[in-house]
Scaffold this motif. Structure first.
Motif, PDB file in Angstrom:
ATOM      1  N   HIS A  98       0.123   5.390  14.633  1.00 58.26           N
ATOM      2  CA  HIS A  98      -0.600   4.199  14.089  1.00 58.26           C
ATOM      3  C   HIS A  98      -1.083   5.116  13.072  1.00 58.26           C
ATOM      4  O   HIS A  98      -2.539   5.469  12.968  1.00 58.26           O
ATOM      5  CB  HIS A  98      -1.078   3.306  14.860  1.00 58.26           C
ATOM      6  CG  HIS A  98      -1.041   1.968  13.762  1.00 58.26           C
ATOM      7  ND1 HIS A  98      -0.979   1.017  13.125  1.00 58.26           N
ATOM      8  CD2 HIS A  98      -2.941   1.646  13.504  1.00 58.26           C
ATOM      9  CE1 HIS A  98      -1.093   0.296  12.440  1.00 58.26           C
ATOM     10  NE2 HIS A  98      -2.526   0.723  12.848  1.00 58.26           N
ATOM     11  N   ILE A  99      -0.849   4.853  11.491  1.00 59.14           N
ATOM     12  CA  ILE A  99      -1.461   5.658  11.061  1.00 59.14           C
ATOM     13  C   ILE A  99      -2.314   4.114  10.040  1.00 59.14           C
ATOM     14  O   ILE A  99      -3.849   3.653   9.972  1.00 59.14           O
ATOM     15  CB  ILE A  99      -0.622   6.164   9.543  1.00 59.14           C
ATOM     16  CG1 ILE A  99      -0.432   6.824  10.693  1.00 59.14           C
ATOM     17  CG2 ILE A  99      -1.196   5.888   8.265  1.00 59.14           C
ATOM     18  CD1 ILE A  99      -0.751   8.065  10.411  1.00 59.14           C
ATOM     19  N   SER A 100      -1.658   2.718   9.208  1.00 58.61           N
ATOM     20  CA  SER A 100      -2.560   1.549   9.067  1.00 58.61           C
ATOM     21  C   SER A 100      -1.273   0.548   8.727  1.00 58.61           C
ATOM     22  O   SER A 100      -0.313   0.719   8.924  1.00 58.61           O
ATOM     23  CB  SER A 100      -2.099   2.122   7.305  1.00 58.61           C
ATOM     24  OG  SER A 100      -1.368   2.254   6.241  1.00 58.61           O
ATOM     25  N   TRP A 101      -1.657  -0.411   9.281  1.00 62.71           N
ATOM     26  CA  TRP A 101      -0.960  -1.639   8.714  1.00 62.71           C
ATOM     27  C   TRP A 101      -2.426  -2.578   8.029  1.00 62.71           C
ATOM     28  O   TRP A 101      -3.225  -2.959   7.981  1.00 62.71           O
ATOM     29  CB  TRP A 101      -0.945  -2.678  10.048  1.00 62.71           C
ATOM     30  CG  TRP A 101      -0.669  -3.867   9.792  1.00 62.71           C
ATOM     31  CD1 TRP A 101       1.105  -3.394   9.672  1.00 62.71           C
ATOM     32  CD2 TRP A 101      -1.094  -4.892   9.857  1.00 62.71           C
ATOM     33  NE1 TRP A 101       1.255  -4.951   9.680  1.00 62.71           N
ATOM     34  CE2 TRP A 101      -0.172  -5.850  10.257  1.00 62.71           C
ATOM     35  CE3 TRP A 101      -2.155  -5.596  10.885  1.00 62.71           C
ATOM     36  CZ2 TRP A 101       0.038  -7.639   9.768  1.00 62.71           C
ATOM     37  CZ3 TRP A 101      -2.314  -6.689  11.033  1.00 62.71           C
ATOM     38  CH2 TRP A 101      -1.979  -8.142  10.185  1.00 62.71           C
ATOM     39  N   ASP A 102      -1.139  -3.161   6.697  1.00 59.55           N
ATOM     40  CA  ASP A 102      -2.347  -4.070   5.820  1.00 59.55           C
ATOM     41  C   ASP A 102      -1.757  -5.976   5.923  1.00 59.55           C
ATOM     42  O   ASP A 102      -0.668  -6.153   6.123  1.00 59.55           O
ATOM     43  CB  ASP A 102      -1.930  -3.659   4.344  1.00 59.55           C
ATOM     44  CG  ASP A 102      -2.372  -4.769   3.911  1.00 59.55           C
ATOM     45  OD1 ASP A 102      -2.271  -5.696   3.369  1.00 59.55           O
ATOM     46  OD2 ASP A 102      -3.264  -4.290   2.457  1.00 59.55           O
ATOM     47  N   TRP A 111       3.549  -1.298   6.813  1.00 62.66           N
ATOM     48  CA  TRP A 111       2.747  -0.610   8.337  1.00 62.66           C
ATOM     49  C   TRP A 111       3.290   0.917   8.084  1.00 62.66           C
ATOM     50  O   TRP A 111       4.747   0.976   7.961  1.00 62.66           O
ATOM     51  CB  TRP A 111       3.597  -1.271   9.492  1.00 62.66           C
ATOM     52  CG  TRP A 111       3.029  -0.708  10.779  1.00 62.66           C
ATOM     53  CD1 TRP A 111       2.180  -0.152  11.382  1.00 62.66           C
ATOM     54  CD2 TRP A 111       4.040  -1.269  12.133  1.00 62.66           C
ATOM     55  NE1 TRP A 111       1.986   0.521  12.364  1.00 62.66           N
ATOM     56  CE2 TRP A 111       3.441   0.031  13.043  1.00 62.66           C
ATOM     57  CE3 TRP A 111       5.437  -1.194  12.098  1.00 62.66           C
ATOM     58  CZ2 TRP A 111       3.970   0.115  14.548  1.00 62.66           C
ATOM     59  CZ3 TRP A 111       5.390  -0.863  13.342  1.00 62.66           C
ATOM     60  CH2 TRP A 111       5.054  -0.580  14.542  1.00 62.66           C
ATOM     61  N   GLU A 131      -1.762  -6.621  14.941  1.00 65.19           N
ATOM     62  CA  GLU A 131      -2.002  -4.927  15.174  1.00 65.19           C
ATOM     63  C   GLU A 131      -1.965  -4.231  16.077  1.00 65.19           C
ATOM     64  O   GLU A 131      -2.360  -2.952  16.121  1.00 65.19           O
ATOM     65  CB  GLU A 131      -3.153  -4.524  14.058  1.00 65.19           C
ATOM     66  CG  GLU A 131      -2.832  -2.726  14.074  1.00 65.19           C
ATOM     67  CD  GLU A 131      -4.822  -2.629  12.551  1.00 65.19           C
ATOM     68  OE1 GLU A 131      -4.439  -1.304  12.582  1.00 65.19           O
ATOM     69  OE2 GLU A 131      -5.514  -3.235  12.520  1.00 65.19           O
TER      70      GLU A 131
END
Length: 180
Positions: free
Chosen positions: A163-167, A173, A147
């Motif tokens: 960057h907002i989110s990454w799972d 992403w 990340e």
């Protein structure tokens, strides 16, 4: 670990994956993005875009281009697609682990016009993979390192991406760009 390279203005390619280093941290050759599926559009389908009025094409709310299971780009607010609706395939490429808008050789408008404006980008299957086994590395340490690589890749871009989110389990992403 291999160092991520800065993305060109209009292209975002995820770090890691098959070309990422495994536990022994030996860099592997980068992979080439593969085109997958046809571009789909929302809120109107490609067919509907060909028949709606010019006034409708001039003011599409939250216009989105996607390739199912691969990724999408959703332009925030009102987008004027009158002059580009017949050229979407040449202007937007969504492939495994990458998005490109206004590739080299295409006319790119000033920031804020057509597709060169703020957008939310979503890419799927963005996961660090074990070099030899090609299985996702989802443990805390590898996920945190990966990340961070994604964040650095965005920071190095010319589009002022955030960057907002990454799972780490699904590889979804999400990041926002100011322009392409």
């Amino acid at each position: 670990a291999p160092k991520p390279t800065p993305a060109p203005t209009a292209r975002y390619r995820a770090a890691g994956g098959e070309g990422s280093a495994g536990p022994d941290r030996t860099p592997a050759p980068p992979t080439t993005p593969r085109a997958v599926g046809a571009l789909e559009t929302k809120p109107y389908s490609r067919e509907e875009l060909r028949v709606v009025s010019k006034a409708t094409l001039a003011a599409i709310q939250d216009f989105e281009v996607a390739v199912q299971g691969v990724g999408s780009v959703r332009w925030e607010g009102i987008t004027d697609v009158r002059d580009i609706v017949d050229h979407l395939d040449a202007l937007v490429t969504i492939a495994d682990r990458s998005v490109e808008v206004y590739p080299p050789g295409t006319r790119k408008p000033m920031a804020g016009y057509e597709l060169n404006k703020p957008a939310m980008v979503t890419l799927w299957r963005i996961l660090p993979l074990h070099k030899r086994l090609h299985t996702p590395l989802t443990d805390d340490k590898n996920a945190a390192l990966f990340e961070e690589r994604l964040r650095k890749k965005l920071a190095a871009s010319d589009a002022h991406a955030q960057h907002i989110s990454w799972d780490r389990h699904t590889g979804k992403w999400v990041f926002r760009v100011e322009h392409f």
